[in-house]
Design a protein around this motif. Structure first.
Motif, short mmCIF file in Angstrom:
data_model
loop_
_atom_site.label_atom_id
_atom_site.label_comp_id
_atom_site.label_asym_id
_atom_site.label_seq_id
_atom_site.Cartn_x
_atom_site.Cartn_y
_atom_site.Cartn_z
N ILE A 1 29.07 72.17 19.57
CA ILE A 1 29.88 71.38 18.63
C ILE A 1 30.81 72.27 17.83
CG2 ILE A 1 29.77 69.96 16.55
CD1 ILE A 1 27.14 68.80 17.70
N LEU A 2 30.30 73.39 17.34
CA LEU A 2 31.13 74.31 16.56
C LEU A 2 32.23 74.94 17.41
CD1 LEU A 2 28.29 75.97 14.47
CD2 LEU A 2 30.09 74.45 13.59
N THR A 3 31.95 75.16 18.68
CA THR A 3 32.98 75.69 19.59
C THR A 3 34.10 74.67 19.75
OG1 THR A 3 31.38 77.05 20.81
CG2 THR A 3 33.44 76.50 21.93
N GLY A 4 33.72 73.41 19.91
CA GLY A 4 34.75 72.37 19.97
C GLY A 4 35.58 72.34 18.71
N ASP A 5 34.92 72.48 17.56
CA ASP A 5 35.65 72.50 16.28
C ASP A 5 36.63 73.67 16.21
OD1 ASP A 5 34.18 70.30 15.52
OD2 ASP A 5 32.78 71.42 14.25
N LEU A 6 36.19 74.83 16.67
CA LEU A 6 37.08 76.00 16.69
C LEU A 6 38.31 75.75 17.55
CD1 LEU A 6 34.59 79.01 16.98
CD2 LEU A 6 36.25 78.63 15.14
N LEU A 7 38.11 75.12 18.68
CA LEU A 7 39.23 74.84 19.57
C LEU A 7 40.19 73.82 18.94
CD1 LEU A 7 37.30 74.80 22.95
CD2 LEU A 7 39.05 76.45 22.26
N PHE A 8 39.65 72.82 18.26
CA PHE A 8 40.51 71.87 17.56
C PHE A 8 41.33 72.59 16.48
CE2 PHE A 8 37.22 68.45 18.65
CZ PHE A 8 37.98 67.97 19.71
N ALA A 9 40.69 73.53 15.78
CA ALA A 9 41.40 74.30 14.75
C ALA A 9 42.52 75.12 15.37
CB ALA A 9 40.42 75.20 14.01
N ARG A 10 42.24 75.76 16.49
CA ARG A 10 43.26 76.58 17.15
C ARG A 10 44.42 75.72 17.64
NH1 ARG A 10 42.84 81.77 18.82
NH2 ARG A 10 41.72 81.88 16.83
N ALA A 11 44.11 74.54 18.17
CA ALA A 11 45.18 73.63 18.60
C ALA A 11 46.05 73.22 17.43
CB ALA A 11 44.57 72.40 19.28
N SER A 12 45.42 72.97 16.28
CA SER A 12 46.18 72.59 15.09
C SER A 12 47.07 73.72 14.61
CB SER A 12 45.21 72.18 13.96
OG SER A 12 44.47 71.04 14.33
N GLN A 13 46.59 74.95 14.71
CA GLN A 13 47.41 76.10 14.34
C GLN A 13 48.66 76.18 15.22
OE1 GLN A 13 44.77 79.43 14.68
NE2 GLN A 13 43.72 79.02 12.75
N LEU A 14 48.48 75.93 16.50
CA LEU A 14 49.62 75.97 17.41
C LEU A 14 50.64 74.88 17.06
CD1 LEU A 14 47.88 76.63 20.85
CD2 LEU A 14 49.52 78.13 19.70
N MET A 15 50.15 73.67 16.82
CA MET A 15 51.06 72.58 16.49
C MET A 15 51.77 72.83 15.16
SD MET A 15 51.58 70.30 18.73
CE MET A 15 51.07 68.95 19.78
N ALA A 16 51.08 73.49 14.24
CA ALA A 16 51.70 73.78 12.94
C ALA A 16 52.95 74.64 13.10
CB ALA A 16 50.70 74.46 12.02
N LYS A 17 53.00 75.46 14.14
CA LYS A 17 54.18 76.29 14.40
C LYS A 17 55.41 75.43 14.72
CE LYS A 17 51.56 80.16 16.41
NZ LYS A 17 51.37 80.97 17.65
N LEU A 18 55.18 74.19 15.14
CA LEU A 18 56.27 73.34 15.60
C LEU A 18 56.77 72.38 14.53
CD1 LEU A 18 54.90 72.50 19.17
CD2 LEU A 18 56.38 74.41 18.45
N GLY A 19 56.16 72.43 13.34
CA GLY A 19 56.69 71.63 12.25
C GLY A 19 55.87 70.38 11.92
N GLU A 20 56.33 69.67 10.92
CA GLU A 20 55.59 68.52 10.39
C GLU A 20 55.41 67.42 11.44
OE1 GLU A 20 55.91 65.18 6.80
OE2 GLU A 20 57.30 66.89 6.85
N ARG A 21 56.44 67.17 12.24
CA ARG A 21 56.33 66.12 13.26
C ARG A 21 55.17 66.43 14.21
NH1 ARG A 21 59.60 62.82 16.65
NH2 ARG A 21 58.10 61.35 17.54
N ALA A 22 55.06 67.67 14.63
CA ALA A 22 54.00 68.06 15.55
C ALA A 22 52.63 67.93 14.90
CB ALA A 22 54.21 69.50 16.02
#
Length: 375
Positions: free
Chosen positions: A136-157
């Motif tokens: 479960i924590l591994t899944g959470d880490l991956l969700f966090a990493r995906a969010s970091q990537l999307m944050a690079k693309l701006g508010e819409r992302a």
């Protein structure tokens, strides 16, 4: 990149998964598009390997576990494909494709814990290796990493990612809790499929449009396509679960049925059992001899009580196999197959506003491939 390199071979094979084969896409323009997507998936694949690395030794191993086990990368492929409606594959498109796939990857860790699945992508499920908490924590880490990537693309992302994640969680929640009294069980089931699968496929396709600078008018039809093709994909999975050819599906026929997982053939059978004696008899035998989770039997109605389930004689493998085959050949399963084809046709119909050309042709072929697949 050398065409014999494993990643290069994976790119070509993945493009074929969307129907971008030489036989179907023979024009120079179509071949150039397929080549661009192959090159793009190579970039995504290399990026995924970098993005799921962590300084923490345990996290680094567990997050790479399912990534390295394989996968078709259908969602990033859709992102790269729909980017052809705009300026093509750029850095933002690749970043979005990586984020979408990492989100999908994280959901697999959580799904396997919730479903108590033993295997994933040909290897033991992560929770079977490290336990539920680490999975479960591994899944959470991956969700966090995906969010970091999307944050690079701006508010819409960020908003797209948050909305999709919310639907993924709600889909899992509604699947876990089940329908409320008075709810249409089939409508509830379809909504779960749309949230758990359709939403992320839709987000993948939408991302290609958004981050390639394509005409915003294409977003709505692309989102509708993704939602509907996602539902079709899962409905075909319900049919494949009953397949008599485990060498193709990689599963024992009726794996979901035996585990007590509610699928559309079972829901359709329960509906038919209300007015058809033969269907009622088959449902009763499934509950008695096949389903191993009493709560699921209870949800379908007319359950066996716990004492009966505990004391009954365990049926032979031949008996269970025969019951699975009976459901496979039942009208309930044929109705499920027809339903999957209907969703796929509606997905293709949603593409009407898109311009004619390779992208529309590829998406159409993808929807056809989804309902033709055997595994």
């Amino acid at each position: 990149m050398n065409p014999t390199h494993p990643v290069a071979r994976r790119g070509s094979a993945l493009a074929a998964n969307l129907g971008l084969s030489e036989k179907v896409f023979a024009s120079p323009a179509d071949k150039a598009m397929a080549k661009a997507i192959d090159d793009g998936i190579d970039r995504v694949e290399a990026g995924l390997l970098d993005e799921v690395r962590f300084a923490d030794s345990i996290a680094d191993v567990s997050t790479r576990y399912l990534l390295e086990a394989g996968g078709k990368r259908v969602r990033p492929l859709l992102t790269l494909l729909t980017a052809q409606l705009g300026a093509g594959i750029n850095d933002d498109v690749v970043t979005a494709a990586e984020a979408i796939e990492i989100t999908h990857l994280g959901s697999l860790y959580h799904d396997d814990v919730m479903d108590e699945s033993d295997r994933r992508r040909g290897v033991p499920a992560a929770h079977a290796v490290w336990g539920n908490s680490v999975a479960i924590l591994t899944g959470d880490l991956l969700f966090a990493r995906a969010s970091q990537l999307m944050a690079k693309l701006g508010e819409r992302a960020i908003r797209m990612q948050a909305d999709t994640f919310e639907r993924l969680v709600l889909g899992q929640l509604h699947e876990t809790v089940g329908p409320s009294d008075g709810d249409d069980k089939i409508a509830h089931y379809t909504r779960v499929l749309a949230d758990k699968t359709g939403s992320l496929i839709a987000a993948a396709a939408q991302s290609g449009v958004v981050f390639s600078g394509a005409d915003p008018a294409y977003e709505k039809p692309i989102i509708e396509f993704g939602e509907k093709v996602g539902v079709a994909f899962q409905l075909i999975d319900d049919v494949i679960d009953l397949s008599p050819q485990p060498e193709e599906t990689g599963k024992v026929p009726g794996t979901d049925l035996r585990a007590g997982v509610v699928t559309l053939p079972l829901l359709r059978l329960a509906e038919m059992a209300k007015t058809d004696a033969a269907s009622a008899d088959l449902l009763r035998r499934i509950e008695r001899d096949v389903v191993t989770v009493t709560a699921v039997a209870a949800d379908l109605g007319d359950p066996l009580d716990t004492n009966t389930m505990a004391s009954r004689i365990v049926p032979s493998k031949a008996t269970v196999d025969a019951i699975v085959a009976e459901l496979r050949d039942h009208e309930a399963t044929r109705a499920t197959l027809a339903e999957a084809h209907r969703w796929a046709r509606e997905a293709v119909a949603a593409l009407a506003p898109l311009p004619e050309g390779g992208v529309k042709k590829a998406l159409t072929r993808f929807a056809e491939t989804v309902v033709e697949r055997q595994s």
